[in-house]
Design an enzyme around this catalytic site. Sequence first.
Site, PDB file in Angstrom:
ATOM      1  N   SER A 148       0.841  -1.195   0.000  1.00 53.27           N
ATOM      2  CA  SER A 148       0.000   0.000   0.000  1.00 53.27           C
ATOM      3  C   SER A 148       0.873   1.240   0.000  1.00 53.27           C
ATOM      4  O   SER A 148       2.041   1.190   0.402  1.00 53.27           O
ATOM      5  CB  SER A 148      -0.893   0.002   1.245  1.00 53.27           C
ATOM      6  OG  SER A 148      -1.471   1.282   1.458  1.00 53.27           O
ATOM      7  N   TYR A 161      -3.250  -0.795  10.146  1.00 55.15           N
ATOM      8  CA  TYR A 161      -3.120  -1.038   8.706  1.00 55.15           C
ATOM      9  C   TYR A 161      -1.729  -0.645   8.217  1.00 55.15           C
ATOM     10  O   TYR A 161      -1.052  -1.412   7.509  1.00 55.15           O
ATOM     11  CB  TYR A 161      -4.203  -0.243   7.974  1.00 55.15           C
ATOM     12  CG  TYR A 161      -4.308  -0.480   6.498  1.00 55.15           C
ATOM     13  CD1 TYR A 161      -3.531   0.248   5.598  1.00 55.15           C
ATOM     14  CD2 TYR A 161      -5.199  -1.415   5.982  1.00 55.15           C
ATOM     15  CE1 TYR A 161      -3.641   0.053   4.229  1.00 55.15           C
ATOM     16  CE2 TYR A 161      -5.318  -1.608   4.615  1.00 55.15           C
ATOM     17  CZ  TYR A 161      -4.542  -0.868   3.750  1.00 55.15           C
ATOM     18  OH  TYR A 161      -4.646  -1.067   2.392  1.00 55.15           O
TER      19      TYR A 161
HETATM   20  P1  NAP Z   1     -12.132  -5.300  -0.759  1.00 59.25           P
HETATM   21  O1  NAP Z   1     -12.889  -4.767  -1.903  1.00 59.25           O
HETATM   22  O2  NAP Z   1     -12.642  -5.125   0.634  1.00 59.25           O
HETATM   23  O3  NAP Z   1     -11.872  -6.869  -1.034  1.00 59.25           O
HETATM   24  C1  NAP Z   1     -11.196  -7.635  -0.076  1.00 59.25           C
HETATM   25  C2  NAP Z   1     -11.150  -9.060  -0.570  1.00 59.25           C
HETATM   26  O4  NAP Z   1     -10.422  -9.853   0.351  1.00 59.25           O
HETATM   27  C3  NAP Z   1     -12.519  -9.703  -0.706  1.00 59.25           C
HETATM   28  O5  NAP Z   1     -12.521 -10.573  -1.820  1.00 59.25           O
HETATM   29  C4  NAP Z   1     -12.659 -10.506   0.584  1.00 59.25           C
HETATM   30  O6  NAP Z   1     -13.546 -11.587   0.381  1.00 59.25           O
HETATM   31  C5  NAP Z   1     -11.203 -10.958   0.772  1.00 59.25           C
HETATM   32  N1  NAP Z   1     -10.860 -11.290   2.164  1.00 59.25           N
HETATM   33  C6  NAP Z   1     -10.961 -10.483   3.252  1.00 59.25           C
HETATM   34  N2  NAP Z   1     -10.545 -11.147   4.356  1.00 59.25           N
HETATM   35  C7  NAP Z   1     -10.179 -12.402   3.942  1.00 59.25           C
HETATM   36  C8  NAP Z   1      -9.695 -13.554   4.598  1.00 59.25           C
HETATM   37  N3  NAP Z   1      -9.499 -13.567   5.922  1.00 59.25           N
HETATM   38  N4  NAP Z   1      -9.448 -14.655   3.862  1.00 59.25           N
HETATM   39  C9  NAP Z   1      -9.644 -14.665   2.529  1.00 59.25           C
HETATM   40  N5  NAP Z   1     -10.096 -13.595   1.831  1.00 59.25           N
HETATM   41  C10 NAP Z   1     -10.364 -12.481   2.552  1.00 59.25           C
HETATM   42  O7  NAP Z   1     -10.668  -4.692  -0.710  1.00 59.25           O
HETATM   43  P2  NAP Z   1      -9.714  -4.078  -1.852  1.00 59.25           P
HETATM   44  O8  NAP Z   1      -9.801  -2.600  -1.780  1.00 59.25           O
HETATM   45  O9  NAP Z   1      -9.937  -4.785  -3.132  1.00 59.25           O
HETATM   46  O10 NAP Z   1      -8.275  -4.459  -1.246  1.00 59.25           O
HETATM   47  C11 NAP Z   1      -7.532  -5.561  -1.732  1.00 59.25           C
HETATM   48  C12 NAP Z   1      -6.105  -5.401  -1.241  1.00 59.25           C
HETATM   49  O11 NAP Z   1      -5.565  -4.153  -1.715  1.00 59.25           O
HETATM   50  C13 NAP Z   1      -5.975  -5.342   0.287  1.00 59.25           C
HETATM   51  O12 NAP Z   1      -4.777  -5.976   0.691  1.00 59.25           O
HETATM   52  C14 NAP Z   1      -5.866  -3.843   0.573  1.00 59.25           C
HETATM   53  O13 NAP Z   1      -5.209  -3.579   1.802  1.00 59.25           O
HETATM   54  C15 NAP Z   1      -5.047  -3.404  -0.599  1.00 59.25           C
HETATM   55  N6  NAP Z   1      -5.104  -1.976  -0.908  1.00 59.25           N
HETATM   56  C16 NAP Z   1      -6.293  -1.380  -1.156  1.00 59.25           C
HETATM   57  C17 NAP Z   1      -6.294  -0.016  -1.471  1.00 59.25           C
HETATM   58  C18 NAP Z   1      -7.564   0.733  -1.745  1.00 59.25           C
HETATM   59  O14 NAP Z   1      -7.502   1.983  -1.747  1.00 59.25           O
HETATM   60  N7  NAP Z   1      -8.695   0.062  -1.972  1.00 59.25           N
HETATM   61  C19 NAP Z   1      -5.095   0.678  -1.545  1.00 59.25           C
HETATM   62  C20 NAP Z   1      -3.898   0.012  -1.248  1.00 59.25           C
HETATM   63  C21 NAP Z   1      -3.908  -1.325  -0.956  1.00 59.25           C
HETATM   64  P3  NAP Z   1     -14.314 -12.305   1.642  1.00 59.25           P
HETATM   65  O15 NAP Z   1     -14.768 -11.203   2.546  1.00 59.25           O
HETATM   66  O16 NAP Z   1     -15.401 -13.078   0.989  1.00 59.25           O
HETATM   67  O17 NAP Z   1     -13.297 -13.187   2.292  1.00 59.25           O
HETATM   68  C1  GCO Z   2      -7.287   5.051   4.400  1.00 60.13           C
HETATM   69  C2  GCO Z   2      -7.350   4.238   3.147  1.00 60.13           C
HETATM   70  C3  GCO Z   2      -5.968   3.731   2.745  1.00 60.13           C
HETATM   71  C4  GCO Z   2      -6.116   3.027   1.392  1.00 60.13           C
HETATM   72  C5  GCO Z   2      -4.847   2.556   0.846  1.00 60.13           C
HETATM   73  C6  GCO Z   2      -3.887   3.646   0.514  1.00 60.13           C
HETATM   74  O1  GCO Z   2      -8.013   4.744   5.363  1.00 60.13           O
HETATM   75  O2  GCO Z   2      -6.500   6.031   4.380  1.00 60.13           O
HETATM   76  O3  GCO Z   2      -8.238   3.143   3.295  1.00 60.13           O
HETATM   77  O4  GCO Z   2      -5.472   2.839   3.733  1.00 60.13           O
HETATM   78  O5  GCO Z   2      -6.979   1.927   1.520  1.00 60.13           O
HETATM   79  O6  GCO Z   2      -4.242   1.582   1.645  1.00 60.13           O
HETATM   80  O7  GCO Z   2      -2.879   3.050  -0.259  1.00 60.13           O
END
Ligand code: NAP
Ligand code: GCO
Length: 257
Positions: A148, A161
């Site tokens: 992230s 986080y």
């Molecule tokens: P999301 O839409 O909430 O999707 C999360 C996914 O993970 C879902 O498919 C969920 O399915 C699965 N999951 C959650 N807990 C789990 C567990 N214990 N075992 C197996 N599967 C699990 O989140 P997202 O935004 O796509 O995020 C995906 C990744 O990108 C994460 O690592 C997040 O930290 C990272 N990220 C996100 C952002 C952002 O801005 N969105 C930025 C940087 C990094 P189930 O609930 O059915 O298990």
């Molecule tokens: C927040 C956001 C961030 C994003 C992402 C940034 O609460 O500031 O959720 O954590 O999800 O990880 O890269």
Amino acid sequence: MNSHEDRFSLAGKRALITGSSQGIGLAMARGLAEAGAGVVLNGRDEAKLKAAVESLRKAGLAAEGTKFDVTDEGQIKSAIAELQSGGKQIDILVNNAGIHRRGPLVDMSLADWQAVIDTNLTSAFLVARSVAPGMIARKSGKIVNVCSLMSDLARPTTGNYAAAKGGLRMLTRAMCAEWAKHNVQVNGLAPGYISTDMTQVLIKDPAFDSWIRGRTPAGRWGEVEDLVGACVFLCSRAANFVNGHLLFADGGLSAVI
Ligand code: NAP
Ligand code: GCO
């Protein structure tokens, strides 16, 4: 000499993407499949996982699903054993599953701390510990840990986080240190602010939404599609000499004050 197509082709490879029943994980899984890989989707919710697999199959892509909780060591061991049984193998692992439990550190419960550490950090260790031995034996493998922007930068209410994602950056380097000599490339992908379920609460806050649009040089929230090319690159031959790297896909946010 590899042609351009060969460099980025994942034909003949099988990729496990954790947490891929929606959001970033599902988008990356679709992208890896479109590049030729057979993809294995993962999540805890069976119906959501099934629907995600069907959506890829309807698009003519090779997809299967494996339901397990990435925080449960026993479920991981049995799921990976099944996925690697009968001569089947995992060539690419994307540790993507993650959650958020926002709140001030002084008020944060141990449960909220632990849930984020377990899901966002420890899971990558547990899943890779089961998958890496096969890659090492075959002297070939790709691991991408979805880190992230918060592997580097924090803001109030994200202490659990940021600690997890900071740790994941160093775990990526530790995996590189041990596995690069076996031709296993381990890298991190650091998305910026991406519009998914995880961030809807922020997007719906007009002040936060405006702040992110102003703070991000690209002037917008990222979309899940914005991450697919970076993931395909890191999983392809084109990145065979890229190791221990954290690739930011954040619209420039981490580059400016
Ligand atoms: P999301 O839409 O909430 O999707 C999360 C996914 O993970 C879902 O498919 C969920 O399915 C699965 N999951 C959650 N807990 C789990 C567990 N214990 N075992 C197996 N599967 C699990 O989140 P997202 O935004 O796509 O995020 C995906 C990744 O990108 C994460 O690592 C997040 O930290 C990272 N990220 C996100 C952002 C952002 O801005 N969105 C930025 C940087 C990094 P189930 O609930 O059915 O298990
Ligand atoms: C927040 C956001 C961030 C994003 C992402 C940034 O609460 O500031 O959720 O954590 O999800 O990880 O890269």
